[in-house]
Design a protein around this motif. Structure first.
Motif, short mmCIF file in Angstrom:
data_model
loop_
_atom_site.label_atom_id
_atom_site.label_comp_id
_atom_site.label_asym_id
_atom_site.label_seq_id
_atom_site.Cartn_x
_atom_site.Cartn_y
_atom_site.Cartn_z
N HIS A 65 0.99 -1.55 0.30
CA HIS A 65 0.38 0.24 -0.46
C HIS A 65 0.74 0.92 -0.14
O HIS A 65 0.36 2.37 0.93
CB HIS A 65 -0.50 0.16 1.50
N ASP A 79 -1.62 3.27 -4.16
CA ASP A 79 -1.64 1.54 -3.37
C ASP A 79 -1.14 0.89 -3.87
O ASP A 79 -1.47 -0.21 -4.40
CB ASP A 79 -3.53 2.10 -3.24
N THR A 134 -8.92 3.67 -7.70
CA THR A 134 -8.22 3.92 -6.18
C THR A 134 -7.72 5.50 -5.73
O THR A 134 -7.62 6.13 -6.64
CB THR A 134 -7.77 3.16 -5.18
N SER A 167 2.68 4.36 -1.11
CA SER A 167 1.97 6.13 -1.62
C SER A 167 2.53 6.61 -1.53
O SER A 167 3.66 6.99 -0.59
CB SER A 167 0.42 6.68 -1.65
#
Ligand SMILES: Nc1ncnc2c1ncn2[C@@H]1O[C@H](COP(=O)(O)OP(=O)(O)O)[C@@H](O)[C@H]1O
Ligand SMILES: [Mg+2]
Lengths: 243, 404
Positions: A6, A23, A242, A8
Motif C-alpha cells: 500500500h 496504493d 482508488t 503511495s
C-alpha cells in the motif's frame, strides 16, 4: 524478499501534485527475475527508486530482506543500499574521471573493505562481464555496451541480494542490449534477485515474471500464494479506482 | 581512513586539473605574501613597541616663542618653570633643547682624546636643567643628577665647554666599553674634557629610524632662546588637565611671546612612527584581501566541482556513500589542492624571504611564520570548501536515475 504494501508517493510542485505511486503493493521473491513494464510516466522509476532506497515514500510499508525500511536513518539507508542493492542505470552513470577498476571499486570503498579483498572482487566482477583487460581504461574509451557492463560489474562486485535496473538497455542497440540481458540472466542464475524495468517486450519476455505498472499501480497485482492475507485485489483497469 | 580515500580522489583531480592548478597557484601566492607580510608587520610592530625609557604617556610639550624686542628669555622661562612646577599634579618640568622621539634633534661626536682624532662616538643630546631627568622620567642607575648650580647659561654658539654630562647605558658602553662610566672623561668635538657624572638606564632620543636611537646624552645647559621648549611630566592621569591649564596660563602670562604649540609627547612619537604604522596597516589590508580572494577562489572551485558532478554525487549516494562520505570527498579534494598550493607557496615564500633579506638586509624569514602560514591557508581552504561540500551531501541519490 522485497515486500511493498500500500505504498503511495506524491510529488508536489507549486502547481500540481503527481501521484507517482498509489496504493502500490508488490512482492519480489528471492531469486526472482522480474521484468517491470508500463507506459512512460506510469511510475516505474519511482517504484525502483523506492525499492532501491533512493527515495522515500509517503504511506504504506516496505521491507527489504526482512528489514522494515520506514524510519531508517539516512546513514542506515546508505548502508543498506551499499550492502543489499546493486543499481544499474539507463545512462550507466560511471564516474568519468575514474578508470574502470576504480569505478567498480567505488561501492566497495564505501563498505570499508580491505584492499586485497576489494582487488579480488573487482577483478572477478570485471572477469564476469568480460572487461578485465580494460581495467585501466577510462569510461570514455569504451562503447556504450561495454560501459553498461562495467556498471553491472560495479553493481555486483559487492555481492548484493538485489539488482535493480532501470531501462539498462535504453541507450543501447539491440545487439548490445541482448548481451546485457544475457549477463543479467547469468547473474540471476547465480542467485541474485533482479528487478528490471524495460519497455522492450522482447527482453521482458525473457524474465521469469512480468509486472505491469499502470498509473502508479501494478495492473495485475496478486499476492503470492505463500503470503495468504486478505489483500485487496486491484482491478486490472485500476486507474483512478482508488485514491 | 582519509588516506584510504586519497588515491582515487587524487587521480580524478589530476584528470581535471585546470581549475585546481589555478587555485593552487593562488594559494601559493597567498602563502608567500602572507608569510612575508606578517613577518614585516611583526618587525614594524616590534619597532613601534620598543621601550622608550621615557615616560611618554605622562609628558606634554609646550613651545613658546618670544618675539617682542623687550622679551626677556631668561626671566620668562624662569617664571614659566616656576609656575609649572608649582602646579599640583606636575611631577617635573624642564627646559629642553629638543623633543624626544620627534624626528628633530641635535647630535655631536665625542672623542677619546683632546686631539679629537679617529672616528669618535655619536651622541644625540638634549640640553636640560636639573629637572631634566625627572621630567623625562628616565631612570638614573649610576652616578648623580645635575645640581641646579651646574646648569650652564645659554650658549648660542655651542662652543663653550660642558664639563658634566649624563649618558645612557648604550652610549656609555660605546664610549668606555664595559667599564663603569661614572667619573670617566671624554672630549667634545672641540677637545674640551667632559666628565660623565651619571648614567641612565635607557632613553630613546630623536630619530626613531636611527640605529643609534639610544645613544643619548643629557647636557646641563639652558636651551637657547627666544624659543622655549618645555617638557612637563604630570602625575599619571593628570596630563590632559594640566596641559589645558598650562595652555591657558602660558598663552596669556606674557604677551611678549606667543605659545606656539602645546601637545602631548605621544603625538610626536606617533607621528614619527606614522610610516611604519602605515606600512603595517597596508600589508595587513593587502594580506586580508588576498586571504579573502583565495578563500573565494577555493569556494568557487569547490562550488564548480560540486555543480558539474551532481550526477556523480547522486550515483555515489546510490551505491552507498553516506552524506559524510560525500562531504569528506570534497573536503579531501580541496585539501589536496590547498596542499599543493601550500607546498609551492612554501618554496616561494622562502625564495621571496631570502630575496627580501638580501635586498633590505632584513633577518631571514623565521620558519615559524611559514608553519603558521601553512596552517592558516589550510584552515582557509577547509572553511571555504565547507559550504559547497555540505551542499554536495544534500544531492539526492535519486539524481542518479532521474537525470538522463
Ligand atoms: N522529482 C519529481 N518531481 C515531480 N514529479 C515527478 C518527479 N519524478 C517523477 N515525477 C512524476 O511521477 C510520475 C512517475 O514518474 P516515473 O516513475 O519516472 O515514471 P516512469 O519511469 O514509469 O516513466 C510522472 O508523472 C513523473 O512526471
Ligand atoms: Mg523511468
Amino acid at each position: 524478499m522485497l515486500v511493498m504494501r500500500h505504498i503511495s508517493k506524491v510529488f508536489r510542485t507549486d502547481l500540481i501534485e503527481t501521484h507517482a505511486l498509489r496504493d502500490f503493493s508488490l512482492e519480489v521473491a528471492e531469486g526472482d527475475f522480474v521484468a517491470v513494464t508500463g507506459p512512460s510516466g506510469s511510475g516505474k522509476t519511482t517504484f525502483l527508486n523506492v525499492a532501491g532506497l533512493l527515495e522515500g515514500f509517503d504511506t504504506g510499508s516496505y521491507s527489504l530482506d526482512g528489514v522494515d525500511t520506514s524510519g531508517l536513518s539516512d546513514d542506515a539507508r546508505s548502508r543498506l543500499r551499499n550492502e543489499k542493492i546493486g543499481f544499474i542505470f539507463q545512462s550507466f552513470n560511471l564516474i568519468p574521471d575514474l578508470d574502470i577498476f576504480d569505478n567498480v571499486d567505488v561501492p566497495l570503498r564505501y563498505r570499508r573493505m580491505k584492499t586485497a579483498e576489494r582487488r579480488e572482487r573487482i577483478t572477478s566482477a570485471l572477469d564476469l562481464v568480460g572487461l578485465a583487460s580494460r581495467a585501466h581504461h577510462l569510461p570514455s574509451q569504451l562503447s556504450g555496451g561495454q560501459q553498461q557492463r562495467v556498471a553491472i560489474a560495479r553493481a555486483i562486485a559487492g555481492d548484493p541480494k538485489f539488482l535493480l535496473a532501470d531501462e539498462p538497455t535504453g541507450n543501447l542497440d539491440s545487439l548490445m542490449a541482448r548481451q546485457v540481458m544475457d549477463l543479467l540472466e547469468q547473474i540471476n542464475e547465480m542467485g541474485t534477485t533482479i528487478v528490471l524495468v524495460t519497455h522492450d517486450p522482447e527482453l521482458a519476455r525473457r524474465a521469469q515474471r512480468n509486472v505491469q505498472i499502470i498509473d502508479g499501480q501494478v495492473s495485475d497485482y496478486r499476492p503470492y500464494e505463500s503470503h495468504v492475507r486478505p489483500v485487496r485485489e486491484a482491478a486490472p483497469q485500476a486507474a483512478g479506482a482508488t485514491t | 581512513m582519509i588516506s584510504h580515500d586519497i588515491r582515487p580522489i587524487l587521480s580524478a583531480l589530476l584528470r581535471n586539473r585546470t581549475g585546481a592548478v589555478l587555485v593552487a597557484l593562488q594559494v601559493a601566492i597567498a602563502l608567500a605574501v602572507l608569510v612575508n607580510a606578517v613577518y614585516v608587520v611583526k618587525q614594524r610592530v616590534d619597532k613601534i613597541g620598543r621601550p622608550t625609557g621615557v615616560d611618554v604617556e605622562n609628558i606634554f610639550v609646550a613651545i613658546s616663542a618670544g618675539f617682542a624686542t623687550d622679551y626677556n628669555h631668561a626671566a620668562t622661562t624662569r617664571a614659566d618653570l616656576a609656575w609649572l612646577r608649582r602646579l599640583p599634579g606636575v611631577r617635573a618640568a624642564t627646559l629642553s633643547s629638543n623633543i624626544p622621539l620627534s624626528g628633530g634633534g641635535s647630535a655631536t661626536t665625542l672623542f677619546q682624546t683632546p686631539e679629537v682624532k679617529g672616528e669618535g662616538t655619536f651622541m644625540n643630546y638634549f640640553d636640560v636643567d636639573e629637572s631634566g631627568v625627572d621630567a623625562l622620567g628616565v631612570r638614573l642607575v649610576a652616578g648623580r643628577n645635575f645640581r641646579a648650580d651646574e646648569i650652564l647659561p645659554e650658549d648660542p654658539t655651542g662652543s663653550k665647554p660642558v664639563p658634566n654630562i649624563i649618558v645612557t647605558k648604550p652610549l656609555a658602553k660605546a664610549l668606555f666599553g664595559t667599564e663603569d662610566a661614572v667619573g670617566k672623561v671624554t672630549y667634545d668635538a672641540l677637545g674640551h674634557p667632559v666628565s660623565v657624572i651619571g648614567v641612565i638606564e635607557h632613553m630613546q632620543g630623536s630619530w626613531v629610524d636611527s640605529d643609534k636611537l639610544d645613544h643619548v646624552g643629557l647636557l646641563p645647559r639652558r636651551a637657547v632662546g627666544p624659543n622655549a621648549t618645555y617638557l612637563v611630566r604630570a602625575v599619571p592621569g593628570q596630563r590632559d588637565a594640566i596641559l589645558k591649564l598650562a595652555e591657558e596660563h602660558l598663552s596669556t602670562s606674557d604677551l611678549r611671546r606667543v605659545l606656539r604649540i602645546v601637545r602631548p609627547l605621544d603625538y610626536y612619537r606617533d607621528r614619527s612612527y606614522q610610516a611604519d604604522r602605515n606600512i603595517a596597516i597596508f600589508l595587513v589590508t593587502v594580506t586580508a584581501l588576498l586571504g579573502c580572494v583565495t578563500a573565494l577562489g577555493i569556494f568557487a572551485l569547490a562550488t564548480f566541482n560540486v555543480n558539474v558532478r551532481t550526477r556523480q554525487i547522486g550515483t555515489r549516494r546510490a551505491v552507498g556513500a553516506r552524506k559524510a562520505d560525500i562531504v569528506r570527498y570534497f573536503m579531501v579534494e580541496n585539501w589536496l589542492v590547498t596542499t599543493a598550493g601550500v607546498v609551492l607557496g612554501a618554496a616561494l615564500a622562502l625564495g621571496v624571504g631570502y630575496a627580501l633579506s638580501r635586498a633590505y638586509e632584513l633577518p631571514r624569514l623565521d620558519l615559524y611564520y611559514l608553519i603558521g602560514g601553512v596552517l592558516v591557508l589550510w584552515a582557509i581552504g577547509q572553511v571555504a570548501a565547507w559550504q559547497p561540500s555540505k551542499r554536495a551531501a544534500k544531492v539526492s541519490p535519486s539524481v542518479a536515475t532521474r537525470t538522463v
